[in-house]
Enzyme design. Structure first.
Site, mmCIF file in Angstrom:
data_model
loop_
_atom_site.group_PDB
_atom_site.id
_atom_site.type_symbol
_atom_site.label_atom_id
_atom_site.label_comp_id
_atom_site.label_asym_id
_atom_site.label_seq_id
_atom_site.Cartn_x
_atom_site.Cartn_y
_atom_site.Cartn_z
ATOM 1 N N ASN A 109 -6.066 -7.580 -3.081
ATOM 2 C CA ASN A 109 -5.707 -8.080 -1.757
ATOM 3 C C ASN A 109 -4.707 -7.261 -0.955
ATOM 4 O O ASN A 109 -4.587 -7.447 0.252
ATOM 5 C CB ASN A 109 -5.139 -9.502 -1.882
ATOM 6 C CG ASN A 109 -6.123 -10.452 -2.504
ATOM 7 O OD1 ASN A 109 -7.226 -10.647 -2.000
ATOM 8 N ND2 ASN A 109 -5.750 -11.038 -3.622
ATOM 9 N N TYR A 110 -3.960 -6.400 -1.620
ATOM 10 C CA TYR A 110 -2.882 -5.726 -0.887
ATOM 11 C C TYR A 110 -2.961 -4.209 -0.874
ATOM 12 O O TYR A 110 -2.307 -3.574 -0.060
ATOM 13 C CB TYR A 110 -1.528 -6.140 -1.466
ATOM 14 C CG TYR A 110 -1.161 -7.557 -1.150
ATOM 15 C CD1 TYR A 110 -0.743 -7.917 0.121
ATOM 16 C CD2 TYR A 110 -1.242 -8.552 -2.126
ATOM 17 C CE1 TYR A 110 -0.416 -9.228 0.418
ATOM 18 C CE2 TYR A 110 -0.916 -9.866 -1.836
ATOM 19 C CZ TYR A 110 -0.508 -10.196 -0.556
ATOM 20 O OH TYR A 110 -0.190 -11.492 -0.268
ATOM 21 N N LEU A 111 -3.692 -3.645 -1.815
ATOM 22 C CA LEU A 111 -3.680 -2.195 -1.912
ATOM 23 C C LEU A 111 -4.892 -1.591 -1.227
ATOM 24 O O LEU A 111 -6.036 -1.874 -1.605
ATOM 25 C CB LEU A 111 -3.659 -1.786 -3.390
ATOM 26 C CG LEU A 111 -2.457 -2.342 -4.163
ATOM 27 C CD1 LEU A 111 -2.532 -1.962 -5.625
ATOM 28 C CD2 LEU A 111 -1.153 -1.849 -3.557
ATOM 29 N N SER A 169 -2.714 -7.941 -6.464
ATOM 30 C CA SER A 169 -2.368 -6.872 -5.519
ATOM 31 C C SER A 169 -3.524 -5.899 -5.384
ATOM 32 O O SER A 169 -3.835 -5.436 -4.285
ATOM 33 C CB SER A 169 -1.093 -6.154 -5.942
ATOM 34 O OG SER A 169 -1.145 -5.792 -7.292
ATOM 35 N N SER A 190 0.819 -1.212 0.000
ATOM 36 C CA SER A 190 0.000 0.000 0.000
ATOM 37 C C SER A 190 0.851 1.259 0.000
ATOM 38 O O SER A 190 0.584 2.205 -0.734
ATOM 39 C CB SER A 190 -0.945 -0.004 1.203
ATOM 40 O OG SER A 190 -1.941 -0.980 1.002
#
Length: 748
Positions: free
Chosen positions: A705-707, A702, A578
């Site tokens: 799930n990650y940002l 991403s 992030s």
DNA sequence: TAGTAAACTTAGCAGTTCTTGA
DNA sequence: TCAAGAACTGCTAAGTTTACTA
């Protein structure tokens, strides 16, 4: 891009990594009997980690080792038996060293709120404890658990306090009045959350949709053994079709796949078939393969009406089984269909690939719903394995699969409250890490100098997790899965050390298979102390020994938990992903760009994260062709541009001579056409750049799930880019909470 | 407390649907 | 209108973390 993440240059400059990064098809890492060898090796070498090496290459290393001896020396006389044993003693130390006020608190019992008792349930060996939780009072355990949960919940509540509280009347008591109301967008993020650890108060659903029963092959589709036609029993035939369908797939050429398949297929054969069919090579599935191909073609060739009917039928099924009522709201279920039988497709060199994934039946199914709901009925003549009422979990249906013996679940869609809240909370934890990451970094850098080997290993591993966004790396049971590793499970063979490489000092080369057997290849310069430590960790070890032999994920996470409440290894991945996006967006977006260029910048920022997280994909089969097509379009457009420019010029000349209104208008029209073509050309060129840069990188993982979605939403608001350009419909549904709450000044 | 099961998240692939442009 | 291919979605494997038991 430095700030929070001073080492980001290394992270996003994945160039060298991706050029030769691809999936390993060959078994690169033979890891059979690795553990046994390691143990043998360890007893051979004795306290190899700590004893002085006769080969004194580096003075400072020797000094450090000397310190180790003082600290660990005598205790290490036990000759480093098993890692597991080492870990036991280590854990004791961890406890003693608690120094920051996070040592396990003494807890007082709290009354257990126990309003969702399980009904009388036929206990199965495997999952009876779920039942026990509800029906038995275990003061000691519950006492600790409750307190832990309360503590955790308090932190979670701190993390995600609603902006405004607007409780809807009747929501809390969870009755099903809203069943068929077409729901306006429900802003669950503006409501209070339960604080008792319960995930819901009311849950009603229709149960799962089972795979259709086996439909036998028509008589004209034949199977041959050793050149002779052979009619198979329905059971054997069904399994044969699983293999026959996959004939065009690489899997069916792999020895393990064939071996496993044949073994399991034989179990489904009757005595006669077993006697006859003894060699898979002599089996001819080609007609079966052709049959399924024809079926697939026929499906595609259906008329519009037929397709519409199918679509309607699917929609009906979705409406009936694809939603549940949870606490007054109709929520979408993610996967309401039971996985159909087939052959197991493990990834990489999976030892179980080709095994028969058996059909799941009602008797295998556990239903979870609330006591006061209408329980789903099993298909006529069948029974569920169990119906339970456990509101401490989020799943609706579960069953145990037969390949690994693991449990599969039916859960809610990412757009649901239950998933959204968890997602939101995940990003809040990552934001809390942002606030203290510098302290943690200072600490692990300090720990590189520790007298204790385990602390040094922990600190170096944490450095990798932080710097390179590596996964934690749990230990895996050998022979059960493909040989893949993460940070804590790295072996000596997975890294190479170069004191100097391509003009850089202290370079570490990583080369290993990670999750899904995706290759991680990266060459990174590290700090001198890390390098020296790695040399030390590798000393007197064989290539298949653990690099961090005094560390595992549970030790690491325990340590992290002490540093920050709720901190685990994977929080670093979320945080670094992030923060990288946020920094890259600032770095890459310029105000004077047009929207197309801005979106390219966004994709590039997203790409930087995908590279950091090693989200690769196989080169699309049609990539070359589609690139050629795009290039052809660009060429055509360029020709058009030349023509359009010429047109403008000549019409201007014409207008100069004629000086009338008509020719003036004509000039304007030509100019507009020219602009349009220029714009189209620019878009095509951007598209080509984007596609080329993206060919082996998967952005979706991403993004999903990650940002932190609020970063993207804020960026869209700031630059006036429609959020639809960044998130598709499904993604917008998942991130509805973020779209509602993030303003353009949001900062991760 | 270690080992393991359960719960839940993350992951890439492949089939399906939608969009585009001839 | 149709084919090509891009975009989306579903599927399910493979991880991580948490919870529980012996």
């Amino acid at each position: 891009m430095s700030g929070d993440h001073s080492h980001n240059e290394d992270q996003i400059d994945g160039g060298s990594r991706f050029n030769d990064s691809h999936k390993h098809k060959d078994k690169q890492h033979k890891h059979k009997d690795h553990k046994k060898d390691k143990e043998r090796e360890k007893s051979k070498h004795g306290n190899s980690d700590h004893k002085d090496s006769s080969d004194k290459k580096h003075r400072d290393k020797e000094k450090e080792k000397e310190k180790m001896k003082h600290k660990d020396g005598s205790a290490d006389k036990h000759k480093d038996k098993h890692k597991e044993k080492k870990m036991k003693s280590l854990d004791g130390k961890v406890k003693k060293e608690k120094e920051n006020g996070f040592a396990s608190p003494q807890v007082k019992p709290e009354p257990e709120e126990d309003f969702y008792h399980s009904p009388k349930i036929e206990k199965t060996l495997k999952r009876e404890r779920d039942v026990d939780i509800d029906s038995e009072f275990k003061p000691k355990k519950l006492k600790i658990e409750n307190d832990k949960k309360v503590k955790k919940r308090k932190q979670e509540d701190e993390d995600i306090k609603p902006k405004k509280t607007r409780n809807k009347p009747g929501v809390a008591d969870g009755k099903k009045k809203a069943k068929n109301e077409p729901e306006e967008k429900w802003k669950w993020w503006e409501e209070e959350r339960a604080t008792d650890g319960s995930k819901w108060k009311f849950l009603e659903h229709r149960g799962p949709v089972f795979a259709p029963p086996y439909d036998p092959l028509p008589n004209n589709i034949r199977f041959f053994y050793d050149g002779k036609q052979m009619k198979l029993s329905p059971e054997a035939e069904e399994v044969a079709t699983f293999f026959g369908k996959m004939l065009d797939h690489d899997y069916t050429t792999k020895d393990i796949f064939r071996k496993n398949f044949f073994k399991d297929w034989k179990k489904e054969m009757n005595a006669e078939e077993k006697g006859k069919i003894t060699d898979l090579k002599k089996c001819n599935f080609s007609e079966i393969n052709d049959y399924f191909k024809a079926q697939s073609e026929a499906r595609k060739a259906k008329t519009k009406d037929q397709k519409l009917k199918l679509k309607e039928e699917n929609e009906r099924l979705l409406q009936e089984y694809g939603f549940c009522i949870m606490d007054n709201h109709r929520e979408r279920i993610a996967n309401f269909r039971i996985e159909p039988p087939g052959l197991f497709r493990g990834r990489g060199d999976h030892p179980k690939m080709g095994m028969l994934k058996r059909r799941t039946r009602p008797k295998d199914i556990i239903i979870n719903c609330s006591k006061d709901s209408k329980h789903p009925d099993p298909p006529p003549g069948t029974k569920w394995k169990e119906v339970r009422h456990d509101n401490k979990v989020t799943w609706l249906v579960s069953w145990t699969e037969n390949i690994q013996g693991s449990i599969k679940y039916i859960m809610l869609n990412p757009s649901s409250r239950i998933k959204g809240e968890k997602d939101w909370q995940k990003y809040e934890t990552a934001r809390r890490l942002k606030k203290c990451v510098e302290r943690l970094r200072t600490q692990y850098r300090e720990d590189w100098k520790s007298k204790e080997m385990r602390i040094r290993q922990r600190a170096v591993a944490l450095y990798f997790i932080d710097k390179l966004a590596l996964r934690a790396g749990n230990e895996k049971e050998e022979g059960e899965t493909a040989d893949t590793v993460g940070c804590c499970s790295l072996r000596v063979e997975h890294i190479k050390l170069y004191p100097e490489n391509d003009g850089q000092e202290f370079v570490v080369e990583f080369d290993f298979l990670g999750k899904d057997s995706i290759r991680y290849y990266n060459k990174v310069p590290v700090e001198k102390r890390v390098f020296k430590n790695l040399q030390l960790f590798m000393e007197n070890k064989e290539k298949d020994d653990d690099l961090f032999d005094r560390l595992n994920t549970s030790v690491l996470n325990k340590h992290l938990q002490e540093l920050m409440d709720g901190l685990t290894a994977k929080v670093f991945r979320t945080f670094n992903a992030s923060i990288t996006l946020q920094q890259q967006l600032v770095h890459l977006t310029s105000a004077d760009e047009n929207p197309t260029a801005k979106i390219l910048s966004y994709n590039r920022a997203n790409r930087a994260v995908a590279i950091l997280c090693n989200h690769q994909r196989a080169l699309p089969k049609t990539f070359e062709k589609s690139m050629q097509n795009l290039q052809a379009k660009i060429d055509t457009k360029r020709d058009q541009l030349v023509d359009a420019k010429r047109d403008v010029k000549s019409s201007k000349a014409d207008a100069k001579v004629r000086r009338d209104e008509k020719s003036k208008k004509s000039v304007e029209a030509k100019k507009k056409a020219l602009e349009r073509i220029e714009d189209q050309l620019m878009k095509l060129e951007v598209q080509a750049t984007d596609r080329e840069e993206n060919k082996q990188i998967a952005l979706g993982t991403s993004k999903l799930n990650y940002l932190d979605p609020r970063i993207s939403v804020a960026w869209c608001k700031k630059w006036d880019i429609p959020v639809e350009k960044i998130y598709n419909k499904t993604q917008r549904e998942k991130f509805a909470w973020a779209m509602d709450m993030a303003e353009e000044d949001y900062e991760f």
